[in-house]
Design a protein around this motif. Structure first.
Motif, mmCIF file in Angstrom:
data_model
loop_
_atom_site.group_PDB
_atom_site.id
_atom_site.type_symbol
_atom_site.label_atom_id
_atom_site.label_comp_id
_atom_site.label_asym_id
_atom_site.label_seq_id
_atom_site.Cartn_x
_atom_site.Cartn_y
_atom_site.Cartn_z
ATOM 1 N N ILE A 187 -0.170 4.028 -1.223
ATOM 2 C CA ILE A 187 -0.865 4.320 -2.485
ATOM 3 C C ILE A 187 -2.357 4.429 -2.237
ATOM 4 N N ILE A 188 -2.939 3.842 -1.293
ATOM 5 C CA ILE A 188 -4.328 4.055 -1.194
ATOM 6 C C ILE A 188 -4.545 5.743 -0.897
ATOM 7 N N MET A 189 -3.808 6.263 -0.019
ATOM 8 C CA MET A 189 -3.566 7.628 0.476
ATOM 9 C C MET A 189 -3.439 8.509 -0.395
ATOM 10 N N LEU A 190 -2.691 8.349 -1.437
ATOM 11 C CA LEU A 190 -2.426 9.172 -2.648
ATOM 12 C C LEU A 190 -3.493 9.072 -3.496
ATOM 13 N N GLU A 191 -4.411 8.001 -3.660
ATOM 14 C CA GLU A 191 -5.259 8.132 -4.528
ATOM 15 C C GLU A 191 -6.516 8.844 -4.012
ATOM 16 N N LYS A 192 -6.647 8.577 -2.680
ATOM 17 C CA LYS A 192 -7.776 9.599 -1.878
ATOM 18 C C LYS A 192 -7.461 11.159 -2.039
ATOM 19 N N PHE A 193 -6.179 11.474 -1.233
ATOM 20 C CA PHE A 193 -5.999 13.096 -1.041
ATOM 21 C C PHE A 193 -4.923 13.553 -2.103
ATOM 22 N N ALA A 194 -4.193 12.847 -2.804
ATOM 23 C CA ALA A 194 -3.144 13.688 -3.730
ATOM 24 C C ALA A 194 -4.104 14.187 -4.821
ATOM 25 N N PRO A 195 -3.304 15.376 -5.314
ATOM 26 C CA PRO A 195 -3.840 16.055 -6.648
ATOM 27 C C PRO A 195 -3.927 14.849 -7.719
ATOM 28 N N PRO A 196 -4.729 15.209 -8.639
ATOM 29 C CA PRO A 196 -5.104 14.077 -9.960
ATOM 30 C C PRO A 196 -3.721 13.934 -10.402
ATOM 31 N N ALA A 197 -2.948 14.677 -10.693
ATOM 32 C CA ALA A 197 -1.721 14.525 -11.393
ATOM 33 C C ALA A 197 -0.764 13.537 -10.595
ATOM 34 N N LEU A 198 -0.639 13.622 -9.278
ATOM 35 C CA LEU A 198 0.035 12.546 -8.444
ATOM 36 C C LEU A 198 -0.842 11.250 -8.188
ATOM 37 N N ALA A 199 -2.024 11.373 -8.167
ATOM 38 C CA ALA A 199 -2.983 10.241 -8.069
ATOM 39 C C ALA A 199 -2.771 9.238 -9.156
ATOM 40 N N ARG A 200 -2.394 9.774 -10.575
ATOM 41 C CA ARG A 200 -2.471 8.916 -11.432
ATOM 42 C C ARG A 200 -1.002 8.146 -11.583
ATOM 43 N N VAL A 201 -0.033 8.527 -10.843
ATOM 44 C CA VAL A 201 1.084 7.607 -10.816
ATOM 45 C C VAL A 201 1.312 7.271 -9.366
ATOM 46 N N SER A 202 0.092 6.838 -8.580
ATOM 47 C CA SER A 202 0.210 6.292 -7.205
ATOM 48 C C SER A 202 1.139 5.248 -7.105
ATOM 49 N N VAL A 203 0.938 4.249 -8.094
ATOM 50 C CA VAL A 203 1.616 2.831 -7.818
ATOM 51 C C VAL A 203 3.144 3.207 -8.008
ATOM 52 N N LEU A 204 3.617 4.132 -8.812
ATOM 53 C CA LEU A 204 4.948 4.375 -9.129
ATOM 54 C C LEU A 204 5.548 5.060 -8.122
ATOM 55 N N LEU A 205 4.779 6.066 -7.361
ATOM 56 C CA LEU A 205 5.304 6.629 -6.099
ATOM 57 C C LEU A 205 5.228 5.893 -5.036
ATOM 58 N N GLY A 206 4.537 5.065 -4.796
ATOM 59 C CA GLY A 206 4.558 4.157 -3.946
ATOM 60 C C GLY A 206 5.848 3.160 -3.909
ATOM 61 N N LEU A 207 6.159 2.860 -5.242
ATOM 62 C CA LEU A 207 7.412 2.068 -4.948
ATOM 63 C C LEU A 207 8.787 2.883 -4.777
ATOM 64 N N VAL A 208 8.673 4.117 -5.305
ATOM 65 C CA VAL A 208 9.817 5.075 -5.113
ATOM 66 C C VAL A 208 9.890 5.310 -3.558
ATOM 67 N N VAL A 209 8.882 5.830 -2.813
ATOM 68 C CA VAL A 209 8.910 6.103 -1.306
ATOM 69 C C VAL A 209 8.830 4.948 -0.678
ATOM 70 N N GLY A 210 8.486 3.819 -1.064
ATOM 71 C CA GLY A 210 8.763 2.682 -0.035
ATOM 72 C C GLY A 210 10.227 2.134 -0.173
ATOM 73 N N THR A 211 10.670 2.197 -1.377
ATOM 74 C CA THR A 211 12.203 1.881 -1.507
ATOM 75 C C THR A 211 13.062 2.774 -0.556
ATOM 76 N N ILE A 212 12.608 4.184 -0.848
ATOM 77 C CA ILE A 212 13.724 4.995 0.099
ATOM 78 C C ILE A 212 13.510 4.851 1.559
ATOM 79 N N VAL A 213 12.255 4.698 2.056
ATOM 80 C CA VAL A 213 12.166 4.190 3.412
ATOM 81 C C VAL A 213 12.747 2.894 3.743
ATOM 82 N N ALA A 214 12.986 1.963 2.780
ATOM 83 C CA ALA A 214 13.461 0.781 3.014
ATOM 84 C C ALA A 214 15.158 0.614 3.317
ATOM 85 N N VAL A 215 15.769 1.811 2.597
ATOM 86 C CA VAL A 215 17.431 1.885 2.680
ATOM 87 C C VAL A 215 17.758 2.053 3.749
#
Length: 448
Positions: free
Chosen positions: A149-177
């Motif tokens: 989430i921190i990396m998204l806030e720092k390096f991602a385009p503004p459109a993705l940074a605004r949904v950093s928490v939601l993307l963190g949940l999605v990616v974290g869940t996929i990696v945990a499968v």
């Protein structure tokens, strides 16, 4: 906003020990009523709705009190107290602007900060699975989610940074499968369409202590929504009138009352929406109305709720640190508006201290009557009561706040400068600017 909206039913359902199917139902009900509430607030009808681009969602302010109510009684008492809170808000809406001076930034900022601090215990419980210590794997996933989430806030385009928490949940869940941490067994059992039935868990009950605890939350909700409505009104160049303010608060009350009937919780305008409207410059209330339709559609698809419920608790914990930390930061941002005298520092310090007592020592009120525990076991309601009473006791001059604001405004003096020497200095600076022929002679007021 989606991540924030589904967090509350996940927290409350998990804390009360409900099954995956019941938590999924709470999520569906939450999304459905959030959509209805957004339509009421954005489009409006009769005297309900501010008719501005505002999104509605369940408030974090109610989490602590609701968990305390659910543990003391059951979830039907939560719904009963929520219905009573909604009725209270509708009744108070026409006159709330008159009592708004009792909730200055000193009080609201302190309460918002307390909400975030109190919820950190929930994030820790997700990471530890409510045990005393976390497993290394769970802690690693929580940390990895937070870092992502921190990396998204720092390096991602503004459109993705605004949904950093939601993307963190999605990616974290996929990696945990592959690690066997994701339980989506309920997804196959969930249907593609279902109607949200009112009173699904039974008829609501109305214990007095539970109702009083939720009425305190109602005052916090109304203050929070007022700030959001005023901010959005300024952004879209449609300043909110006193009547509009009442209409918006009345819509909040109606949504909260509907929430109690439809198995969900109190609703408020989401502060995230204020920043989003400011960033995108999309000022149309019909855009938020369409978002409300999308929320209703998501609420009617049980499989969506089942997928959300299957997110690993460790991943939720990592995202929760960021999510609840943002709530704390929002409180700090509000407190920045405060002129901090020793008295104001004392108000914040004591209110936060009282609020954190049951968090750091959960059994501190175990020997007290149940009604007392119900109100004060929640750091949020205890801290809110303390902040309000301390401010009234130590800052009596706030009773004349409206008159001070009007006089200051007429002289272009910042409202937070209340001491005579500060006021004289501000007037002298403004006079000096005039004599120098400064074209920006109103610059002494930082609000402009």
């Amino acid at each position: 906003m989606y991540a924030g909206a589904v967090a509350v039913p996940l927290i409350v359902g998990g804390a009360l020990g409900y099954s995956s199917a019941d938590i999924a139902f709470l999520i569906s009900a939450d999304l459905f009523v959030a959509g209805v509430a957004t339509l009421v607030q954005s489009i409006g009808f009769w005297r309900f709705g501010v008719r501005l681009p505002l999104m509605q969602g369940v408030t974090f302010a109610a989490v602590g009190p609701m968990i305390a109510i659910g543990n003391q009684y059951d979830i039907t008492a939560i719904f009963g107290a929520t219905i009573a809170c909604g009725l209270f808000m509708i009744a108070l809406a026409p006159v709330f602007s008159s009592v708004l001076r009792y909730f200055p930034p000193l009080v609201t900022g302190t309460v918002i900060m307390i909400i975030g601090l109190s919820l950190m215990g929930v994030a820790a419980g997700w990471i530890t699975n409510n045990e005393e210590s976390a497993q290394p794997r769970d802690l690693a996933f929580a940390a990895a989610t937070l870092i992502f989430i921190i990396m998204l806030e720092k390096f991602a385009p503004p459109a993705l940074a605004r949904v950093s928490v939601l993307l963190g949940l999605v990616v974290g869940t996929i990696v945990a499968v592959p690690f066997g941490m994701v339980d989506w067994s309920g997804v196959s059992e969930a249907g593609w369409f279902a109607v949200i039935t009112p009173l699904h868990f039974g008829l609501p009950t109305f214990p007095i202590a539970a109702v009083i605890s939720m009425l305190v939350v109602g005052l916090v909700i109304m203050t929070e929504t007022t700030g959001d409505m005023l901010a959005v009104g300024e952004i879209v160049d449609r300043p909110v009138t006193k009547q509009q303010l009442g209409d918006g608060l009345r819509a909040d009350g109606l949504s909260t009352m509907l929430g109690g009937f439809f198995n969900t919780f109190p609703y408020t305008a989401f502060a995230q929406n204020v920043g989003l409207v400011s960033l995108t410059r999309v000022k149309s209330r019909w855009v938020t109305a369409m978002s409300g339709v999308i929320l209703i559609a998501l609420g009617l698809v049980p499989k969506v709720a089942a997928v959300v419920e299957g997110v690993p608790r460790a991943v939720l914990g990592g995202a929760g640190i960021a999510l609840f930390g943002m709530v704390v930061a929002a409180g700090v941002r509000t407190l920045v508006k405060v002129h901090f005298t020793n008295t104001n520092i004392l108000v914040v310090a004591i209110a936060v201290g009282i609020a954190l007592l049951p968090t750091v020592q959960p059994e501190i009120y175990a020997n007290f009557p149940s009604w007392f525990q119900l109100i004060f076991d929640s750091g949020i309601s205890a801290g809110a009561i303390a902040a309000i009473l301390l401010n009234l006791l130590l800052n009596r001059d706030q009773l004349n706040d409206d008159h001070v604001a009007a006089a200051h405004g007429a002289r272009s003096i910042p409202k937070n400068l209340s001491r005579p020497d500060e006021v004289r200095q501000a007037e002298a600076a403004r006079a000096a600017n005039r004599s120098d022929g400064d074209a920006a002679d109103d610059g002494a007021d930082p609000r402009r």
